[in-house]
Write an enzyme that holds these catalytic residues in place. Structure first.
Site, PDB file in Angstrom:
ATOM      1  CG  HIS A  13      -0.514   0.084   2.511  1.00 24.71           C
ATOM      2  ND1 HIS A  13      -1.319   0.338   3.591  1.00 24.71           N
ATOM      3  CD2 HIS A  13       0.728  -0.044   3.012  1.00 24.71           C
ATOM      4  CE1 HIS A  13      -0.598   0.364   4.684  1.00 24.71           C
ATOM      5  NE2 HIS A  13       0.631   0.139   4.366  1.00 24.71           N
ATOM      6  CD  GLU A  14      -0.052   6.057   1.517  1.00 26.28           C
ATOM      7  OE1 GLU A  14       0.533   6.759   0.688  1.00 26.28           O
ATOM      8  OE2 GLU A  14      -1.140   6.366   2.032  1.00 26.28           O
ATOM      9  N   GLY A  15       1.650   2.955  -2.585  1.00 27.18           N
ATOM     10  CA  GLY A  15       2.615   2.748  -3.665  1.00 27.18           C
ATOM     11  C   GLY A  15       3.318   1.434  -3.474  1.00 27.18           C
TER      12      GLY A  15
END
Lengths: 591, 591
Positions: free
Chosen positions: B442-444
């Site tokens: 997550h978050e990239g």
């Protein structure tokens, strides 16, 4: 649904590389042919797909419980799958015809097993333990023991376990405290607690045949005092033996496999009126650990193959996903209105697929190579069979540990290819990752195999095992050097092999065993990568004349291993050569 | 129960290395002192231990469900813990006094958060998203929006989310299809589906403030057309907005955090009689992604700190286990009748503890260093604050990815130290491993940060970011070279840094962006190890004059990083320098 194991790859390994057909020229396998081998592989893929795979997720979601009657409750699909397996005769695949087996080469039998291992690791575990147990009793049991315990196991009526660990003795078997007291009738009464018992209790079969390590009177201290016993859940007359389920472990993965804490001889049941579990000595007293270790090579290679198969299933799932899922555009595309491409077009996704392919196909090749050595032990002539045994001894810690490490990494990459979806239970890869994490722990934790390889295997018989391994690798290098496509890889492997041999000498010249073994796990990992480079070079030679996607893919994965993976041994060798003692010197109060 | 984060280590990092007390000389933090910082840290450790940690396992075992009334059901302990947190005022820790905050330095606030992250990642996630959301609105929202949404969030009455991903657009935000149609009253009506929404629905708070990326008319194609909206679950007059929970994802870990698929504007609810979710534009139209990215640095550093904290908790648990658990004897002991020793006496266990210590203490140091840069942005004078921003830009992909990779590895080692017990749910480390696997996604996703670092961060402003990083690292090297204890490490880091800079040039000289970025993930990983070596060298300098176990342990972990870890960059750099295109060249049909 994706395949779990590439049948094309299995065929390549068996027929184009390991020359398994040649085995049919030996008397032991004379009844067989490529047709019978193919039939076994077809049947296995079919049963695995139809009976094992469908409940893989349900077996994960519905964990075993202990019912109010004290019996283990499993989902019905597990028994159905195992019964189908048993009815197919596959349980006895590699066993002698004399005990009701098919007398298949072990390499074919294990190749067939990989379909089950990949389709459903947890359900397959019951079979794995049963086969290992039966193998040991065939080797060391009496004809009566074989009739009483092995035949029903090979028919799937009984399942088997291996009871080694205790609460205070996992890696350290010298410290087991389970006792065996001789009874007047020639049997023993066993008392003690065993833990981590895979398939330790269930209602899948009429009976469970426990093979139990225990200490009988008169043995020496440590491992010398250990004897091996058959301790069945039910005696042959149907009496309940004094084996009690204390509880089941709840685990990160492999939920469908019961893992039990068992009390032997705590008086829960009283066979013939007395407390104590009735046990039957296997072989001679005080030699139990030797028997167990004799069978350990095959069991450990099988764990490696379990890790491999779980990695392989994840790899194929991620390939399927990467081909179907569209997302993003090529890095050199400027127009955001172009349609998105399949993620398999992205370099980093291809990297993750190449890495997985290099890991899982390499690991499968190694596992089958080792199993082919088992066949050589069983059917070869001297000195070949003795040499096969020696080579297997050296390769076993690697065949167990390397897949447990790198095919878990493959599963992690398979999750990563799936992105957020991979982290959900909607897809299969997160379960594979959880299931696979076990394999670096059981059948000897990772570090134990480093001690085994560096502390024992490469120095036994004056280093004959390492010498033999180096000879085999060198023979491959010599062949590969004559081909343009493999020359560069051959040179790289020669350099790495030379360092491995040199550094083994350096470590043993340290003069202090604690310094020699200070980084034995890293030695294991470096040696593993060297061996895997050899296995890939072997595959590249076998694929050298092949055309088409399959062979191009093999070459790409082999090239990837030599380009991205083998160089990792450099820093490991540097560290080992420096005789660094950071690990030995660290003081507990620093943590 | 073991600690989750070493307070001694936090104090070392804040006060002995990052000179956080110095910040109190700046007007922004003039109300603070070491005493107030310590009080926040003490309070955080206390609440984390008493209210967050106790339900960590229960939150894993009892997953969120959707009740028959369509409402999300969570265990009560989650709300209790979050309410206690909110009551403490910590939610507004680093926010300005003007919006009701404590105006703490971000580095102190984030250090305090690590106790919660370590004690219970899933429960803490609700806070993390809320703080990120509030941060963004404080920066870009109107005063009315701040009053309506930020203040209640900082009081814990509302929680916030970030709604970016859609089913067909995860990593590729250019492809989102959620639409925003202007209404006559200045609001917008939002329609579309958002997924992977952490804290996307629950009954923990009176309201949920969704920050939603959507395309308003008139924007360009791709990312240029994206605007940002506040879309609350309930409008300010209490009307239910048209935001509908479609379902919750079931995940490998982080069970206590709801992760939702949300429909905006599907007509489930009809605010003011019309379908469509009412949204309020944040800032200007078509600049939504820029706002989001502006806040992304902090959010990504925070994800790195979450990975770090989860790794740290596992590390300390495995230290405690290794000191208490006896098993086996020293390799040079010959007498099997000697008592078994604590497993922390074994070299391989010490190796696994040293590695974990090097990973988690290094990652914590990196995360706090980056957060200290946030404070420099906020309170420093030019050019320092601009330089802090530039350095943070370059470090962010590493601060997010490196802990996500290596603190997960730490959790795997923590399991391994526990042996079979580590694989069971009886202990905490298997959950940490499952929870932590999320952070590389997550978050990239991991690979996105490789593209960000190599494709953007090291070349932006003519490479000014990389130049600045190299200057900072060189300054540390120059200092370290004057000390006997760090000279050798300084030399090693200088060599690695030189290669990093050279290879960045080589990659960009390739002339084909697909070749430049062919192995961007490995570039990220190599750069990460170089940065981590620098962070360790910084710590070693800060610890240089210290005596006693704490400092000896720091030195041992730093030495371990330089001896066992930094050399791994060698083969990575070799590969990158060769401009290998195996990944680009691989053809989908090979797989």
């Amino acid at each position: 649904m994706a395949d779990f194991i590439s049948r094309r790859d299995v065929d390549f390994l068996l027929y184009e590389w390991l020359n398994v057909e040649e085995l049919t020229e030996r008397s032991r396998y004379a009844e067989h042919s490529r047709d019978t081998f193919d039939a076994v592989l077809d049947l296995s893929a079919d049963i695995a797909t139809k009976r094992f795979a469908p409940h893989r997720k349900k077996g994960d979601q519905v964990e075993p419980t202990v019912g109010p009657d004290g019996k283990v409750v499993l989902i019905d699909e597990i028994k159905d799958a195992l019964d189908t397996f048993a009815e197919s005769g596959l349980l006895a695949g590699s066993f002698d015809e004399a005990v009701g087996g098919m007398q298949l080469p072990a390499v074919v039998s294990e190749a067939a097993m990989t379909f089950f291992r990949a389709a459903n690791p947890a359900t397959t575990s019951y079979l794995f333990l049963t086969i290992g147990n039966a193998n040991l009793l065939v080797e060391y049991g009496t004809p009566e023991q074989i009739d009483a315990w092995v035949r029903p196991m090979l028919e799937g009526k009984f399942f088997g376990t291996m009871c080694l660990s205790e609460p205070e003795a996992g890696s350290s078997l010298a410290d087991i405290t389970t006792k065996a007291v001789p009874a007047r009738d020639g049997t023993y009464r066993i008392a003690g607690t065993k833990m981590w018992i895979t398939g330790g209790d269930h209602e899948l079969t009429e009976n469970i045949v426990h093979l139990v390590l225990a200490k009988a009177p008169g043995g020496g201290p440590g491992v010398k005092g250990i004897s091996l016993f058959v301790v069945p859940k039910y005696l042959t007359d149907g009496t309940r033996n004094d084996v009690a389920l204390v509880g089941l472990n709840h685990k990160m993965g492999n939920h469908g496999t019961t893992n039990a804490l068992l009390n032997f001889g705590d008086g829960t049941h009283r066979p013939a009126g007395d407390a104590g579990a009735v046990g039957y000595l296997v072989g001679e007293e005080h030699k139990g650990l030797a028997y167990m270790f004799h069978m350990m090579n095959e069991a450990r290679v099988a764990v490696g193959l379990q890790a491999t198969a779980t990695g392989y299933a994840g790899y194929l799932a991620s390939v399927e996903y990467a081909k179907a899922r569209t997302q993003g555009r090529p890095v050199n595309a400027k127009d955001p209105s172009l349609p998105q491409v399949a993620i398999i077009e992205h370099a980093d996704v291809k990297r993750m697929l190449l890495a997985q392919k290099a890991y899982v196909e390499g690991a499968l090749a190694l596992g089958l190579y080792c199993t082919r050595l088992v066949d050589e032990q069983r059917s070869g002539t001297e000195p070949d069979s003795a040499r096969a045994h020696l080579l297997l001894e050296v390769l076993t810690p690697i065949a167990k540990s390397w897949p447990s490490q790198w095919c878990l990494e493959a599963n992690s990459l398979a999750i990563q290819v799936h992105g957020g979806y991979g982290y959900t239970k909607e897809f299969d890869v997160e379960q594979a990752y959880r299931d696979n994490r076990l394999n670096a722990i059981h059948e000897g934790a990772h570090g134990i195999h480093g001690l085994d390889l560096l502390g024992r295997k490469v120095v036994m018989h004056d280093g004959a095992g390492l010498t033999l391994l180096a000879e085999r690798i060198t023979a491959t290098i010599n062949k590969a050097e004559t081909h343009v496509g493999t020359r560069q890889h051959a040179d790289a492997l020669r350099g790495a092999l030379t360092r491995l041999v040199d550094i083994t000498g350096t470590l043993w010249a340290a003069g202090d065993i604690s310094v020699t073994l200070a980084n034995s796990t890293l030695y294991l990992e470096a040696a593993g990568h060297v061996v895997m480079a050899w296995i890939w070079l072997e595959q590249l030679l076998a694929a050298a004349d092949g055309n088409g996607d399959f062979y191009d893919g093999k070459r790409a994965a082999g090239r990837f291993f030599f380009t991205y993976e083998l160089p990792k041994v450099g820093p490991l060798f540097d560290l080992l050569a420096s005789l660094d003692t950071s690990t030995v010197d660290a003081v507990p109060s620093w943590f």
